[in-house]
Write a protein that holds these residues in place. Structure first.
Motif, short mmCIF file in Angstrom:
data_model
loop_
_atom_site.label_atom_id
_atom_site.label_comp_id
_atom_site.label_asym_id
_atom_site.label_seq_id
_atom_site.Cartn_x
_atom_site.Cartn_y
_atom_site.Cartn_z
N THR A 89 0.90 -0.93 -0.22
CA THR A 89 -0.16 -0.15 0.36
C THR A 89 1.17 1.22 -0.04
OG1 THR A 89 -0.07 0.09 2.61
CG2 THR A 89 -2.22 -0.69 0.92
N ASP A 90 1.98 0.61 0.03
CA ASP A 90 3.38 2.45 0.09
C ASP A 90 4.02 2.29 -0.90
OD1 ASP A 90 4.71 0.27 1.14
OD2 ASP A 90 5.89 1.51 2.69
N GLY A 91 3.96 2.05 -1.71
CA GLY A 91 4.27 1.57 -3.05
C GLY A 91 4.06 2.29 -3.77
N ALA A 92 4.66 2.25 -5.49
CA ALA A 92 4.80 3.30 -6.21
C ALA A 92 3.01 3.62 -6.69
CB ALA A 92 6.01 3.78 -7.68
N GLN A 93 2.49 4.46 -7.02
CA GLN A 93 1.46 4.20 -7.67
C GLN A 93 1.29 3.56 -9.29
OE1 GLN A 93 -1.96 4.55 -6.71
NE2 GLN A 93 -2.25 3.52 -8.50
N PHE A 94 0.85 2.59 -9.52
CA PHE A 94 0.70 1.58 -10.76
C PHE A 94 -0.33 2.36 -11.63
CE2 PHE A 94 -1.04 -0.81 -13.77
CZ PHE A 94 0.73 -0.97 -14.81
N ASP A 95 0.34 3.14 -12.94
CA ASP A 95 0.05 3.85 -13.51
C ASP A 95 0.21 3.25 -15.54
OD1 ASP A 95 2.66 4.65 -14.80
OD2 ASP A 95 1.72 6.85 -13.18
N GLU A 96 -0.47 4.63 -16.62
CA GLU A 96 0.23 3.26 -17.92
C GLU A 96 1.38 3.87 -18.10
OE1 GLU A 96 -2.26 4.02 -22.13
OE2 GLU A 96 -3.58 3.46 -20.32
N ALA A 97 1.77 5.11 -17.44
CA ALA A 97 3.31 5.01 -17.87
C ALA A 97 3.86 3.97 -17.63
CB ALA A 97 3.85 6.60 -17.75
N MET A 98 3.94 3.56 -15.98
CA MET A 98 5.18 2.24 -15.84
C MET A 98 4.47 1.09 -17.06
SD MET A 98 4.85 0.65 -11.36
CE MET A 98 4.77 2.22 -11.45
N LYS A 130 8.44 -1.78 -4.72
CA LYS A 130 7.11 -2.00 -3.95
C LYS A 130 6.23 -1.03 -5.44
CE LYS A 130 7.80 -1.68 0.80
NZ LYS A 130 7.93 -0.98 1.78
N VAL A 131 4.95 -1.37 -5.31
CA VAL A 131 3.51 -1.47 -6.06
C VAL A 131 2.15 -1.19 -5.56
CG1 VAL A 131 2.92 -1.38 -8.44
CG2 VAL A 131 5.16 -1.53 -8.04
N SER A 132 1.74 -0.29 -5.95
CA SER A 132 0.47 -0.45 -5.42
C SER A 132 -0.45 0.02 -6.12
CB SER A 132 0.20 1.35 -4.17
OG SER A 132 -1.32 0.74 -4.00
N VAL A 133 -1.75 -0.71 -5.79
CA VAL A 133 -2.75 -0.54 -7.74
C VAL A 133 -3.84 0.72 -6.93
CG1 VAL A 133 -2.02 -2.49 -8.81
CG2 VAL A 133 -4.42 -2.49 -6.87
N GLY A 134 -3.87 1.49 -5.54
CA GLY A 134 -4.97 1.43 -5.33
C GLY A 134 -4.41 2.26 -4.45
N PRO A 135 -5.51 3.19 -3.09
CA PRO A 135 -4.45 3.53 -1.55
C PRO A 135 -6.32 2.60 -0.93
CG PRO A 135 -6.81 5.76 -2.90
CD PRO A 135 -5.68 3.72 -3.96
N TYR A 136 -6.13 1.34 -0.87
CA TYR A 136 -7.27 0.34 -0.35
C TYR A 136 -6.51 -0.72 -0.03
CZ TYR A 136 -7.84 -0.93 -5.49
OH TYR A 136 -7.42 -0.64 -6.60
N GLY A 141 -2.89 -10.00 -3.28
CA GLY A 141 -1.58 -9.67 -4.09
C GLY A 141 -2.29 -10.34 -5.59
N GLU A 142 -3.06 -11.53 -5.61
CA GLU A 142 -3.65 -12.69 -7.21
C GLU A 142 -4.31 -10.60 -7.85
OE1 GLU A 142 -2.67 -14.88 -3.91
OE2 GLU A 142 -4.45 -13.53 -4.15
N LEU A 143 -4.73 -10.34 -7.46
CA LEU A 143 -5.68 -9.43 -8.47
C LEU A 143 -5.21 -7.93 -8.60
CD1 LEU A 143 -9.53 -8.71 -7.14
CD2 LEU A 143 -8.15 -9.86 -9.67
N PRO A 144 -3.66 -8.03 -8.12
CA PRO A 144 -3.44 -6.67 -9.02
C PRO A 144 -2.15 -7.40 -9.50
CG PRO A 144 -3.05 -6.42 -6.24
CD PRO A 144 -4.07 -8.07 -6.59
N ALA A 145 -1.57 -8.32 -9.48
CA ALA A 145 -1.11 -9.41 -10.38
C ALA A 145 -1.75 -8.99 -12.27
CB ALA A 145 -0.36 -10.63 -9.92
N ALA A 146 -2.69 -9.74 -11.68
CA ALA A 146 -3.85 -9.98 -12.51
C ALA A 146 -4.30 -8.44 -13.29
CB ALA A 146 -4.85 -10.14 -12.87
#
Length: 213
Positions: A89-98, A130-136, A141-146
């Motif tokens: 949750t404290d990771g870099a926010q994943f986005d399209e650029a990443m 560290k990567v985050s897919v959102g503030p929740y 981690g399976e859904l973030p991986a997908a």
């Protein structure tokens, strides 16, 4: 080809999604490859357990570092330049650029936590990003991986067909419409915006930009 390596206790939770539609075709055509590594197969525990009570107390269980590291060792082997990602949750926010940047990697490793997470020493030893897919918080981690695989794969050459590639290059809109022109529903009529039927591509693109805000 991009090879995605997923360390997870529950590969069956995302395998169907990764086998369907565009991603499924990408795997069949060897544009991308997905491999799973279950920590239970690498634990030294005689009963196959990989979850332990956390030091300092607290609810839930923590995934032991040894089994995770051994699974990663199997996945990575002697490969060089593997991108290692640790969901937090404290990771870099994943986005399209990443996603676009990661699509240029040959090997990407995902470490999927579960329960109360993975022993923090795993991330430190592997120097994983560290990567985050959102503030929740999610249960694993399976859904973030997908999610990351889906977003990254779209930038891998040949994964998207011609029509889909064209759509990616066009200005997208949060609102899309199709037939019928007039939808009658429970006594009311809902129309497709006239500009979308005008054939004027400049005005259509302008409308889409406005919708995006």
């Amino acid at each position: 080809m991009v090879h995605f390596h997923i360390v997870t206790l529950f590969p069956e939770s995302i395998e169907p999604y990764l086998n369907a539609s565009i991603l499924g075709r990408a795997r069949e055509s060897k544009k991308i490859k997905v491999s799973f590594y279950d920590p239970k197969d690498f634990t030294r525990d005689r009963y196959g357990r990989v979850d332990r009570r956390p030091y300092g107390g607290g609810p839930g269980m923590v995934l032991e570092p040894d089994a995770i590291l051994r699974a990663v060792q199997k996945a990575v082997g002697k490969k060089r330049g593997v991108e290692k990602l640790f969901f937090s949750t404290d990771g870099a926010q994943f986005d399209e650029a990443m996603a676009q940047k990661l699509s240029k990697k040959k090997d990407i490793l995902f470490i999927c936590g579960h329960y109360e997470g993975v022993d923090a020493r795993v991330q430190k030893i592997l120097k994983a990003k560290k990567v985050s897919v959102g503030p929740y918080v999610l249960t694993g981690g399976e859904l973030p991986a997908a999610t990351l695989i889906d977003a990254i794969a779209r930038f891998v050459p040949g994964v998207l067909g011609k029509a889909e590639s064209l759509e990616r290059s066009r200005v997208s809109s949060p609102e899309v419409y199709t037939r019928p022109d007039v939808l009658a529903w429970k006594g009311k009529k809902y129309n497709v915006p006239e500009v979308l039927k005008s054939g004027n591509h400049a005005k259509i693109e302008e409308w889409k930009k406005k919708q995006r805000g």
